[in-house]
Enzyme design. Structure first.
Site, PDB file in Angstrom:
ATOM      1  N   GLU A 166       0.791  -1.239   0.000  1.00  0.00           N
ATOM      2  CA  GLU A 166       0.000   0.000   0.000  1.00  0.00           C
ATOM      3  C   GLU A 166       0.824   1.291   0.000  1.00  0.00           C
ATOM      4  O   GLU A 166       0.841   2.029   0.997  1.00  0.00           O
ATOM      5  CB  GLU A 166      -0.955   0.017   1.202  1.00  0.00           C
ATOM      6  CG  GLU A 166      -2.026  -1.044   1.143  1.00  0.00           C
ATOM      7  CD  GLU A 166      -3.164  -0.788   2.135  1.00  0.00           C
ATOM      8  OE1 GLU A 166      -3.042   0.115   2.986  1.00  0.00           O
ATOM      9  OE2 GLU A 166      -4.177  -1.500   2.063  1.00  0.00           O
ATOM     10  N   GLU A 361      -5.326  -8.766   1.525  1.00  0.00           N
ATOM     11  CA  GLU A 361      -5.986  -8.376   2.778  1.00  0.00           C
ATOM     12  C   GLU A 361      -7.473  -8.194   2.533  1.00  0.00           C
ATOM     13  O   GLU A 361      -7.878  -7.664   1.491  1.00  0.00           O
ATOM     14  CB  GLU A 361      -5.459  -7.034   3.306  1.00  0.00           C
ATOM     15  CG  GLU A 361      -4.106  -7.069   3.915  1.00  0.00           C
ATOM     16  CD  GLU A 361      -3.674  -5.708   4.469  1.00  0.00           C
ATOM     17  OE1 GLU A 361      -4.534  -4.908   4.897  1.00  0.00           O
ATOM     18  OE2 GLU A 361      -2.467  -5.458   4.458  1.00  0.00           O
TER      19      GLU A 361
HETATM   20  C1  NOJ Z   1      -4.165  -2.055   5.260  1.00  0.00           C
HETATM   21  C2  NOJ Z   1      -2.809  -2.213   5.862  1.00  0.00           C
HETATM   22  O1  NOJ Z   1      -1.963  -2.924   5.022  1.00  0.00           O
HETATM   23  C3  NOJ Z   1      -2.805  -2.780   7.262  1.00  0.00           C
HETATM   24  O2  NOJ Z   1      -1.579  -2.491   7.832  1.00  0.00           O
HETATM   25  C4  NOJ Z   1      -3.964  -2.210   8.043  1.00  0.00           C
HETATM   26  O3  NOJ Z   1      -3.926  -2.612   9.387  1.00  0.00           O
HETATM   27  C5  NOJ Z   1      -5.251  -2.670   7.404  1.00  0.00           C
HETATM   28  N1  NOJ Z   1      -5.302  -2.243   6.024  1.00  0.00           N
HETATM   29  C6  NOJ Z   1      -6.503  -2.163   8.105  1.00  0.00           C
HETATM   30  O4  NOJ Z   1      -6.542  -0.780   8.041  1.00  0.00           O
END
Ligand code: NOJ
Length: 457
Positions: A166, A361
């Protein structure tokens, strides 16, 4: 119609180093920018929570892997703390740091779980921050050294690698919007320069992982890049709405750093988005074109999918945002529940980039707490899993090559500037005792995996 998941599907759970490890100075490690801000500007983090101990996974990883194994996953996505491997600005590798990840990898494999390694999940070493971070012209080479050191040690056992997670967040929120460490509000031009530096670092690290892994075994590695799954979903299945949603998904929008195409077009299409010089030409770093084309091939695209914007075709052209009905479901962090993002997201991204997709994710934050019987009931996460995975199975059934799904997260953890308030885990963590309690959703996820999704229907 057979809509269950393929037998060889990758089922996993995901975490990241800074969010779970703790052991902040253990084994020769030094501070990352997140450790630094937790220490010196604690007011930047909700409730002044600190990541220094987090879930103490550094000391409890074996117990955590046992819990992971009980869920029945065949893959675990975690990240490597750069500050454990290179604690200082010097070319000396800290072998104690590598020892930790080697044990982690071996313990995963011993349990029949494939390690999926992310190299950079936002925790920039403080020594590099003091040298300009991603704006240091040598940052891509320094990252390449880090990638080489890790791949030399783990490359004979790790097949799946992700260079970055990200960039929208660590560049957009970190350098431009001032919401994540280092909480900067730089000019757009500087943040774009950092973005280009990250793309160059991806290229160099990809080369290094291939070279170093090949020399240590004959393992054929697969390397990916992970982005925020920015998706616009169509309000109806009508052709015009679908076309508008697809186009909207890849537009640069108001803030180009938050788009996915800024990063993915160079990596997978070998060019910058057409809109970039047209709309932001006046602030583009002059060397942007010189960076292209990239020569390394990236094997898969990781999407972190949580929510989406609903759109319909505009009256004349483009897409129009469709407001959600009042009282629509949102998770604890305020993101709307939009399960269709799991159908349209991978489909749109595959149509544009033509590489296998991994859901790196997906998950939700909820108000979870132990009940009087000591169990943690999280019916909303159970419902969320069902709805999102049903959409994903539809997508795969339509022929989109989605090869894996990782739930975010294995454990409740440090949610960056939101501290510990947001609980995303399949496993509840009591931060005062570090006791772990698998939630009801962990058992539902186990059934999903065991039945290749049949239990969803
Ligand atoms: C994206 C991120 O990669 C992760 O670190 C974060 O905790 C989650 N989304 C939830 O926001």
């Amino acid at each position: 119609m057979n809509r269950v998941f393929p037998k060889q599907f990758t089922w996993g759970a995901a975490t990241s180093a800074c969010q779970i490890e703790g052991g902040v100075l253990a084994g020769g490690r030094t501070f990352s920018i997140w450790d630094h801000y937790c220490q010196w500007q604690p007011e930047k983090i909700l409730n002044e929570d600190s990541c220094h101990e987090a879930t103490d996974h550094f000391h409890r990883f074996s117990e955590d892997l046992d819990l992971l194994q009980q869920i029945g996953v065949n893959a675990y996505r975690f990240s490597i703390s750069w500050s454990r491997i290179f604690p200082n600005f010097c070319p000396t590798v800290n072998s104690e740091g590598l020892d930790f990840y080697e044990r982690l990898v071996d313990e995963c494999l011993r349990r029949g779980i494939q390690p999926w390694v992310t190299l950079y999940h936002w925790d920039l070493p403080l020594w590099l921050h003091y040298r300009g971070g991603w704006l240091n012209p040598s940052a891509p080479e320094l990252f390449q050294e880090f990638a080489s050191a890790v791949a030399k040690r783990l490359g004979d056992r790790v097949i799946h690698w992700m260079t970055f997670n990200e960039p929208q967040c660590f560049i957009g929120k970190g350098l431009y919007e001032g919401e994540h460490a280092p909480f900067f509000r730089l000019p757009l031009r500087d943040a774009l320069l950092a973005a280009m530096s990250v793309i160059r670092a991806h290229e160099l690290a990809t080369e290094a992982i291939r070279r170093c892994s090949a020399s240590s075994s004959g393992v054929k590695v697969k390397i990916g890049f992970v982005t925020v799954g920015i998706v616009s979903v169509p309000a109806t299945e009508g052709e015009a709405d679908v076309a508008a949603a697809e186009e909207d998904t890849f537009l640069l929008g108001e803030n180009p750093l938050w788009s996915a195409s800024l990063y993915l077009d160079p990596i997978f299409l070998g060019r910058i988005p057409e809109e970039l010089p047209q709309r932001f030409g006046n602030v583009l770093p002059d060397w942007i074109e010189r960076m292209l084309p990239l020569t390394q091939c990236t094997d898969f695209l990781g999407l972190n999918l949580y929510t989406a914007k609903r759109v319909c075709a505009g009256k004349e052209r483009g897409a129009m945002k469709v407001l959600s009905p009042p009282g629509s479901a949102t998770t604890n962090i305020g993101w709307e529940v939009v399960p269709e993002c799991m159908y349209w997201g991978p489909k749109f991204y595959y149509q544009r980039y033509k590489v296998p997709i991994i859901i790196t994710e997906n998950g939700m934050a909820a108000h979870d707490w132990p009940s009087v019987d000591g169990k943690v009931y999280d019916p909303q996460r159970v419902a969320f899993l069902r709805e999102y995975l049903l959409q994903l199975s539809g997508c795969i059934n339509d022929g989109v090559p989605v090869e894996g799904y990782f739930h975010w997260s294995l454990l409740d953890n440090f949610e960056w500037a939101m501290g510990y308030r947001m609980r995303f885990g399949l496993i509840y963590v009591d931060y005062s005792t570090q006791k772990r309690i698998p939630k009801e959703s962990a058992s539902f996820y186990r059934q999903i995996i065991a039945t290749s999704g049949e239990v969803l229907f």
